[in-house]
Design a protein around this motif. Sequence first.
Motif, short mmCIF file in Angstrom:
data_model
loop_
_atom_site.label_atom_id
_atom_site.label_comp_id
_atom_site.label_asym_id
_atom_site.label_seq_id
_atom_site.Cartn_x
_atom_site.Cartn_y
_atom_site.Cartn_z
N HIS A 187 39.14 -1.90 13.77
CA HIS A 187 39.37 -3.08 12.96
C HIS A 187 39.29 -2.76 11.48
O HIS A 187 38.46 -1.95 11.05
N THR A 188 40.15 -3.40 10.71
CA THR A 188 40.05 -3.41 9.26
C THR A 188 39.78 -4.85 8.84
O THR A 188 39.65 -5.75 9.68
N THR A 189 39.69 -5.09 7.54
CA THR A 189 39.44 -6.46 7.07
C THR A 189 40.59 -7.39 7.38
O THR A 189 40.41 -8.61 7.40
N GLU A 190 41.79 -6.83 7.64
CA GLU A 190 42.97 -7.66 7.81
C GLU A 190 43.53 -7.68 9.23
O GLU A 190 44.17 -8.64 9.63
N LYS A 191 43.33 -6.62 9.99
CA LYS A 191 44.00 -6.54 11.29
C LYS A 191 43.29 -5.59 12.24
O LYS A 191 42.37 -4.86 11.86
N THR A 192 43.76 -5.62 13.49
CA THR A 192 43.32 -4.66 14.50
C THR A 192 44.42 -3.63 14.70
O THR A 192 45.59 -3.98 14.89
N LEU A 193 44.04 -2.37 14.65
CA LEU A 193 45.00 -1.27 14.78
C LEU A 193 44.58 -0.38 15.95
O LEU A 193 43.55 -0.58 16.57
N LYS A 194 45.39 0.63 16.21
CA LYS A 194 45.13 1.53 17.33
C LYS A 194 45.04 2.96 16.85
O LYS A 194 45.81 3.39 15.98
N ALA A 195 44.09 3.70 17.41
CA ALA A 195 43.92 5.11 17.06
C ALA A 195 43.98 5.96 18.32
O ALA A 195 43.54 5.55 19.40
N THR A 196 44.54 7.16 18.19
CA THR A 196 44.44 8.18 19.23
C THR A 196 43.17 8.98 19.00
O THR A 196 42.88 9.37 17.87
N VAL A 197 42.41 9.19 20.05
CA VAL A 197 41.16 9.94 19.95
C VAL A 197 41.39 11.36 20.45
O VAL A 197 41.92 11.56 21.56
N PHE A 198 41.03 12.35 19.63
CA PHE A 198 41.16 13.75 20.00
C PHE A 198 39.77 14.39 20.13
O PHE A 198 38.87 14.08 19.34
N ARG A 199 39.65 15.28 21.09
CA ARG A 199 38.42 16.06 21.27
C ARG A 199 38.67 17.49 20.82
O ARG A 199 39.66 18.12 21.23
N ILE A 200 37.78 18.03 19.97
CA ILE A 200 37.86 19.42 19.52
C ILE A 200 36.68 20.17 20.12
O ILE A 200 35.52 19.88 19.80
N HIS A 201 36.98 21.10 20.97
CA HIS A 201 35.95 21.80 21.73
C HIS A 201 35.92 23.28 21.37
O HIS A 201 36.91 23.99 21.57
N PRO A 202 34.79 23.78 20.80
CA PRO A 202 34.67 25.22 20.53
C PRO A 202 34.48 25.98 21.83
O PRO A 202 33.62 25.62 22.65
N GLU A 203 35.29 27.00 22.03
CA GLU A 203 35.25 27.72 23.30
C GLU A 203 34.39 28.97 23.17
O GLU A 203 34.75 29.94 22.50
N LEU A 204 33.23 28.95 23.83
CA LEU A 204 32.35 30.11 23.89
C LEU A 204 32.55 30.78 25.24
O LEU A 204 32.38 30.15 26.28
N GLY A 205 32.88 32.06 25.21
CA GLY A 205 33.13 32.76 26.46
C GLY A 205 31.98 33.67 26.83
O GLY A 205 30.98 33.79 26.13
N GLY A 206 32.11 34.30 27.97
CA GLY A 206 31.14 35.31 28.40
C GLY A 206 29.76 34.72 28.67
O GLY A 206 29.58 33.54 28.93
N ILE A 207 28.76 35.55 28.57
CA ILE A 207 27.39 35.15 28.89
C ILE A 207 26.88 34.11 27.90
O ILE A 207 26.07 33.24 28.25
N VAL A 208 27.38 34.14 26.65
CA VAL A 208 26.95 33.16 25.66
C VAL A 208 27.34 31.76 26.09
O VAL A 208 26.59 30.80 25.94
N GLY A 209 28.55 31.62 26.66
CA GLY A 209 29.01 30.32 27.10
C GLY A 209 28.15 29.76 28.22
O GLY A 209 28.08 28.55 28.42
#
Length: 259
Positions: A187-209
């Motif tokens: 919401h803004t002060t004037e209207k309702t809008l739509k957003a796309t939500v993105f997930r950013i995931h750091p990829e840890l591999g090996g034993i650390v992950g």
Amino acid sequence: MERSNFLVAAFLAITLGTAAAAERISVKHIQLPKHGFMVARSEAGKIIARFEFSQVVQGDEVTMRLTYHFVDGSIDDETTTYRQQGSFRLVRNHHIQKGPFFAKPVDFTVEAATGIATSRTADKNGKIHVENKRMDLPDDLANGFVGTLLLNVPHDTTPFQAGILAPFGGGRLIRILISPEGEQPFHTTEKTLKATVFRIHPELGGIVGVIAPLIGLQPKDVMVWVLESEEPAVVRIVGQLGGYGPVVSSELEGTSFGK
């Protein structure tokens, strides 16, 4: 092992993931000069910083500056120059973090064309030490402008990867996996809008992950809300600053989001 030492060791052991294609993002929305503000809050909802962003354009080069001014005097200041010609390409990035909000100060620069990463640190006497490190950097390196990439992908994009040079041990290359998570109204002060939500995931591999989540040192995912319009914009960011520490929620001034 203290937190900072573990993180350095972790990034030394990271392996590059192969779950999604790495690609340079095509320019669909030419970036123009702009200036705006966000309010940054703690997980408890308390205002802890004001976030200012500005963008200037010269030819096909865009220079963007993102600055958090914390109420405790801390600063997170990042300046990024990238090219927008056909696809996006990093030119340089300079990131500074200092003050009591951050466990360890950061002053880190990467020049993409030369592959030189520069770290500046101060010893206990205040003397500045400069370390330069030359690296082979990928074409999809996205330090400082991941949000810009999200303005140029469709809301139903397939997951994709990008490279990030983390300021540990003179510079350690990691991969991030970016995935759409659906849509959400705001919401803004004037209207309702739509957003796309993105997930950013750091990829840890090996034993650390395997180990990192068990001891609470897995960097948390970052969530980004992008306004869906002919002129898309980042309207909300929720995540850790620099991949560690408390979660911060930054929202465009004048907007509100449901739970």
